[in-house]
Design a protein around this motif. Structure first.
Motif, PDB file in Angstrom:
ATOM      1  N   VAL A 298     -58.892  11.293 -19.524  1.00 56.15           N
ATOM      2  CA  VAL A 298     -58.485  11.503 -20.622  1.00 56.15           C
ATOM      3  C   VAL A 298     -56.985  10.615 -20.565  1.00 56.15           C
ATOM      4  O   VAL A 298     -56.483  10.976 -19.844  1.00 56.15           O
ATOM      5  N   GLY A 299     -56.813   9.763 -21.561  1.00 57.69           N
ATOM      6  CA  GLY A 299     -55.550   9.027 -21.731  1.00 57.69           C
ATOM      7  C   GLY A 299     -55.170   9.128 -23.182  1.00 57.69           C
ATOM      8  O   GLY A 299     -55.881   8.480 -23.902  1.00 57.69           O
ATOM      9  N   VAL A 300     -54.284   9.847 -23.323  1.00 62.35           N
ATOM     10  CA  VAL A 300     -53.723   9.808 -24.656  1.00 62.35           C
ATOM     11  C   VAL A 300     -52.173   9.243 -24.723  1.00 62.35           C
ATOM     12  O   VAL A 300     -51.255   9.624 -24.109  1.00 62.35           O
ATOM     13  N   ASP A 301     -51.991   8.057 -25.597  1.00 65.08           N
ATOM     14  CA  ASP A 301     -50.704   7.605 -25.410  1.00 65.08           C
ATOM     15  C   ASP A 301     -50.230   7.296 -27.084  1.00 65.08           C
ATOM     16  O   ASP A 301     -50.597   6.314 -27.783  1.00 65.08           O
ATOM     17  N   LEU A 302     -49.707   8.456 -27.396  1.00 62.86           N
ATOM     18  CA  LEU A 302     -49.100   8.405 -28.814  1.00 62.86           C
ATOM     19  C   LEU A 302     -47.619   8.701 -28.803  1.00 62.86           C
ATOM     20  O   LEU A 302     -47.209   9.840 -28.229  1.00 62.86           O
ATOM     21  N   PRO A 303     -46.904   7.974 -29.677  1.00 66.51           N
ATOM     22  CA  PRO A 303     -45.467   8.347 -29.899  1.00 66.51           C
ATOM     23  C   PRO A 303     -45.104   9.536 -30.437  1.00 66.51           C
ATOM     24  O   PRO A 303     -44.009  10.007 -30.452  1.00 66.51           O
ATOM     25  N   ALA A 304     -46.177   9.907 -31.496  1.00 66.02           N
ATOM     26  CA  ALA A 304     -45.565  11.381 -31.919  1.00 66.02           C
ATOM     27  C   ALA A 304     -47.271  12.013 -32.309  1.00 66.02           C
ATOM     28  O   ALA A 304     -48.208  11.202 -32.629  1.00 66.02           O
ATOM     29  N   ARG A 305     -47.305  13.114 -33.105  1.00 67.68           N
ATOM     30  CA  ARG A 305     -48.560  13.586 -33.184  1.00 67.68           C
ATOM     31  C   ARG A 305     -48.792  13.139 -34.857  1.00 67.68           C
ATOM     32  O   ARG A 305     -47.723  12.987 -35.776  1.00 67.68           O
TER      33      ARG A 305
ATOM     34  N   ARG B  63     -76.770  10.866 -19.720  1.00 65.78           N
ATOM     35  CA  ARG B  63     -77.322  10.776 -18.229  1.00 65.78           C
ATOM     36  C   ARG B  63     -76.161   9.867 -17.348  1.00 65.78           C
ATOM     37  O   ARG B  63     -76.482   9.008 -16.619  1.00 65.78           O
ATOM     38  N   ALA B  64     -74.913  10.064 -17.786  1.00 67.13           N
ATOM     39  CA  ALA B  64     -73.636   9.346 -17.057  1.00 67.13           C
ATOM     40  C   ALA B  64     -73.055   9.997 -16.024  1.00 67.13           C
ATOM     41  O   ALA B  64     -73.390  11.293 -15.658  1.00 67.13           O
ATOM     42  N   ARG B  65     -72.575   9.279 -15.126  1.00 66.64           N
ATOM     43  CA  ARG B  65     -71.887   9.966 -14.010  1.00 66.64           C
ATOM     44  C   ARG B  65     -70.417   9.818 -14.116  1.00 66.64           C
ATOM     45  O   ARG B  65     -69.698  10.938 -13.517  1.00 66.64           O
ATOM     46  N   ALA B  66     -69.920   9.212 -15.026  1.00 66.38           N
ATOM     47  CA  ALA B  66     -68.576   9.366 -15.518  1.00 66.38           C
ATOM     48  C   ALA B  66     -68.177   8.795 -16.944  1.00 66.38           C
ATOM     49  O   ALA B  66     -69.094   8.113 -17.584  1.00 66.38           O
ATOM     50  N   ALA B  67     -67.096   9.432 -17.527  1.00 65.23           N
ATOM     51  CA  ALA B  67     -66.836   8.895 -19.145  1.00 65.23           C
ATOM     52  C   ALA B  67     -65.319   8.780 -19.046  1.00 65.23           C
ATOM     53  O   ALA B  67     -64.558   9.449 -18.211  1.00 65.23           O
ATOM     54  N   SER B  68     -64.887   8.287 -20.035  1.00 68.54           N
ATOM     55  CA  SER B  68     -63.438   8.165 -20.328  1.00 68.54           C
ATOM     56  C   SER B  68     -63.227   8.400 -21.671  1.00 68.54           C
ATOM     57  O   SER B  68     -63.893   7.923 -22.729  1.00 68.54           O
ATOM     58  N   VAL B  69     -61.939   8.898 -22.028  1.00 67.28           N
ATOM     59  CA  VAL B  69     -61.508   8.823 -23.442  1.00 67.28           C
ATOM     60  C   VAL B  69     -60.112   8.322 -23.534  1.00 67.28           C
ATOM     61  O   VAL B  69     -59.169   8.652 -22.751  1.00 67.28           O
ATOM     62  N   GLU B  70     -59.886   7.317 -24.476  1.00 67.93           N
ATOM     63  CA  GLU B  70     -58.608   6.745 -24.671  1.00 67.93           C
ATOM     64  C   GLU B  70     -58.076   6.861 -26.111  1.00 67.93           C
ATOM     65  O   GLU B  70     -59.114   6.652 -26.893  1.00 67.93           O
ATOM     66  N   VAL B  71     -57.088   7.409 -26.190  1.00 64.83           N
ATOM     67  CA  VAL B  71     -56.419   7.526 -27.530  1.00 64.83           C
ATOM     68  C   VAL B  71     -55.187   6.923 -27.671  1.00 64.83           C
ATOM     69  O   VAL B  71     -54.170   6.865 -26.909  1.00 64.83           O
ATOM     70  N   TRP B  72     -55.090   5.832 -28.944  1.00 60.31           N
ATOM     71  CA  TRP B  72     -53.523   5.394 -28.702  1.00 60.31           C
ATOM     72  C   TRP B  72     -53.490   4.980 -30.344  1.00 60.31           C
ATOM     73  O   TRP B  72     -54.179   4.935 -31.098  1.00 60.31           O
ATOM     74  N   ARG B  73     -52.123   4.377 -30.689  1.00 55.27           N
ATOM     75  CA  ARG B  73     -51.733   4.024 -31.936  1.00 55.27           C
ATOM     76  C   ARG B  73     -51.489   2.434 -32.071  1.00 55.27           C
ATOM     77  O   ARG B  73     -50.873   2.232 -31.296  1.00 55.27           O
ATOM     78  N   SER B  74     -52.168   1.786 -33.062  1.00 57.03           N
ATOM     79  CA  SER B  74     -52.180   0.432 -33.240  1.00 57.03           C
ATOM     80  C   SER B  74     -51.686   0.292 -34.735  1.00 57.03           C
ATOM     81  O   SER B  74     -52.635   0.464 -35.557  1.00 57.03           O
ATOM     82  N   GLU B  75     -50.461  -0.085 -34.694  1.00 55.18           N
ATOM     83  CA  GLU B  75     -49.839  -0.145 -36.119  1.00 55.18           C
ATOM     84  C   GLU B  75     -49.984   0.912 -36.945  1.00 55.18           C
ATOM     85  O   GLU B  75     -49.637   2.196 -36.563  1.00 55.18           O
ATOM     86  N   ASP B  76     -50.795   0.950 -38.095  1.00 55.23           N
ATOM     87  CA  ASP B  76     -51.183   2.190 -38.910  1.00 55.23           C
ATOM     88  C   ASP B  76     -52.582   2.724 -38.856  1.00 55.23           C
ATOM     89  O   ASP B  76     -52.961   3.200 -39.607  1.00 55.23           O
TER      90      ASP B  76
ATOM     91  N   ALA C  36     -55.771  19.130 -26.187  1.00 54.77           N
ATOM     92  CA  ALA C  36     -56.890  19.562 -26.663  1.00 54.77           C
ATOM     93  C   ALA C  36     -58.130  18.746 -26.220  1.00 54.77           C
ATOM     94  O   ALA C  36     -59.345  19.326 -25.880  1.00 54.77           O
ATOM     95  N   LEU C  37     -57.895  17.493 -26.002  1.00 56.33           N
ATOM     96  CA  LEU C  37     -58.910  16.620 -25.523  1.00 56.33           C
ATOM     97  C   LEU C  37     -59.214  16.906 -23.939  1.00 56.33           C
ATOM     98  O   LEU C  37     -60.334  17.002 -23.589  1.00 56.33           O
ATOM     99  N   SER C  38     -58.080  17.359 -23.178  1.00 57.14           N
ATOM    100  CA  SER C  38     -58.494  17.433 -21.907  1.00 57.14           C
ATOM    101  C   SER C  38     -59.272  18.762 -21.766  1.00 57.14           C
ATOM    102  O   SER C  38     -60.050  19.121 -20.692  1.00 57.14           O
ATOM    103  N   ALA C  39     -58.980  19.854 -22.509  1.00 57.47           N
ATOM    104  CA  ALA C  39     -59.698  20.963 -22.487  1.00 57.47           C
ATOM    105  C   ALA C  39     -61.370  20.803 -22.842  1.00 57.47           C
ATOM    106  O   ALA C  39     -62.151  21.200 -22.319  1.00 57.47           O
ATOM    107  N   ILE C  40     -61.406  19.787 -23.868  1.00 56.03           N
ATOM    108  CA  ILE C  40     -63.034  19.410 -24.013  1.00 56.03           C
ATOM    109  C   ILE C  40     -63.329  18.759 -22.985  1.00 56.03           C
ATOM    110  O   ILE C  40     -64.629  19.088 -22.535  1.00 56.03           O
ATOM    111  N   ALA C  41     -62.633  17.802 -22.190  1.00 60.75           N
ATOM    112  CA  ALA C  41     -63.160  17.107 -21.217  1.00 60.75           C
ATOM    113  C   ALA C  41     -63.568  18.105 -20.008  1.00 60.75           C
ATOM    114  O   ALA C  41     -64.337  17.909 -19.233  1.00 60.75           O
TER     115      ALA C  41
END
Length: 394
Positions: free
Chosen positions: A285-292, A317-330, A271-276
């Motif tokens: 886009v980088g998504v590192d989740l052990p589960a949904r 007015r950017a030339r590039a952007a990034s999205v990172e999603v991960w889990r940190s404990e709770d 879904a985030l790749s589609a937005i990007a």
């Protein structure tokens, strides 16, 4: 705001032990003790007058509003007392949370009347007068008669003052604070849901509905011309076919805005790749989740990133952007970066940042913007991690 309190000096350390020498800590304590009597007298008069008037006139229409105003003013007096204790005694007490906003006069009145912080502030005004007389008298006499032991007397009397400030002027306990936060968050959720419903209704009315009305009128005219002018009717049907395609596209876009199918079927990564892909600048886009995560948390994360990437397209007015999603404990962590001009703020600018912060705050989330002028901009969002319910579970 936290209810944690601590006793410390302005430098952040406890005052040194009292000794015979007169140091700056002793003189600050002496100044505080001598000021106790006039401050206590003012607080006592204020508490007696406001409560007596409010309770005495409670049988009239102005009694309870007067009492509510008195309680609101007591919060202000308590704030001044905390500042005095912080400056002279070195005791730091967190400011109580503001009362949640209420709609209408009666909502405000009820919130003021049941405010525990204000009632404790009034109690502080009552009990301070006799103690203020004692501290003023003992300190003044000791300055001339018992001056060799004044530092020890000042420290002992000052410690009682510190205990009163911490006990009566500190924020409500954790449960009271949490209840106030939840009540405020519930209001944010209700307002957000109402705004979303209005947006959907507006989009339907101004978009697909208007197009379908025009389509129905066009088909009606084509039906009338079908026998008299088949060529014109065929052209009108062809135009109607194009309108149908546009209406279907608008309905798909509207459905995607409510809850995108790709998020339900394939999760945050897709879904985030589609937005990007729809962003006007290249987005990694980088998504590192052990589960949904739970569906509600997943949806909030999706729309948060969607709004932030829209801001990148419109304002950065950017030339590039990034999205990172991960889990940190709770916690579910989201970080969106861009190399644009910066200057994004939570307090305006038309970027919708304040709305995002409110939405995340309503579910115990956090929203932090680091965007110096000239860039880069780094937006970090946290959401509570909740496990996804098993398929078919309730």
């Amino acid at each position: 705001m936290s209810d944690h309190t601590a006793t410390e000096t302005d430098a952040g350390t406890p005052p040194p032990p009292a000794r015979l020498a007169y140091d700056r800590y002793t003189w600050k304590e002496v100044a505080h003790l001598l000021a106790d009597l006039p401050c206590a007298l003012a607080g006592f008069v204020y508490s007696v007058v406001t409560i007596a008037l409010g309770v005495g006139l409670a049988v009239t229409v102005i009694g309870l509003p007067l009492l509510a105003l008195g309680l609101a003013g007591a919060r202000g007096m308590a704030r001044a007392e905390r500042a005095r204790a912080r400056a002279l005694l070195g005791v730091r007490v967190e400011e109580p949370s503001r009362l949640p906003r209420r709609h209408g006069f009666f909502g405000w009145l009820w919130a003021q009347l049941k405010d525990p912080v204000a009632w404790r502030s009034q109690l502080y005004g009552f009990v301070r007068l006799p103690w203020g007389i004692v501290t003023f008298t003992v300190t003044l006499v000791s300055l001339f008669v018992l001056w060799p032991v004044l530092p020890f007397l000042a420290r002992g009397l000052g410690n009682v003052d510190r205990a009163m400030v911490r006990g009566l002027l500190s924020p409500s306990d954790e449960l009271e604070r949490r209840i106030a936060e939840l009540e405020s968050d519930r209001g944010v959720v209700v307002d957000t849901a109402a705004a979303d419903l209005r947006r959907i209704e507006r989009d339907l009315h101004d978009g697909a509905q208007a197009r379908l009305v025009a389509l129905a009128m066009g088909l009606g005219l084509a039906k009338e011309k079908l026998l008299d002018d088949p060529d014109a009717a065929a052209l009108m049907v062809d135009e109607a076919h194009g309108e149908v395609k546009l209406a279907l596209q608008e309905l798909r876009d509207l459905a995607r805005g409510i809850h995108p199918a790709v998020l339900t079927d394939r999760g945050l990564d897709a879904a985030l790749s589609a937005i990007a892909a729809r962003c006007t600048v290249p987005v990694k886009v980088g998504v590192d989740l052990p589960a949904r995560p739970a569906e509600a948390i997943e949806g909030i994360a999706y729309f948060t990133v969607s709004e932030l990437l829209q801001n990148v397209s419109k304002h950065a007015r950017a030339r590039a952007a990034s999205v990172e999603v991960w889990r940190s404990e709770d916690r579910l962590m989201i970080q969106v970066r861009d190399d644009g001009v910066g200057g994004a703020r939570l307090d305006g600018g038309g970027t919708g940042m304040a709305g995002l912060a409110e939405r995340l705050g309503a579910v115990d989330g956090l929203f932090v913007v680091d965007s110096p002028e000239g860039g880069p901009t780094v937006v970090t969002a946290e959401l509570p991690w909740r496990d996804r319910a098993p398929a078919g579970g309730r």
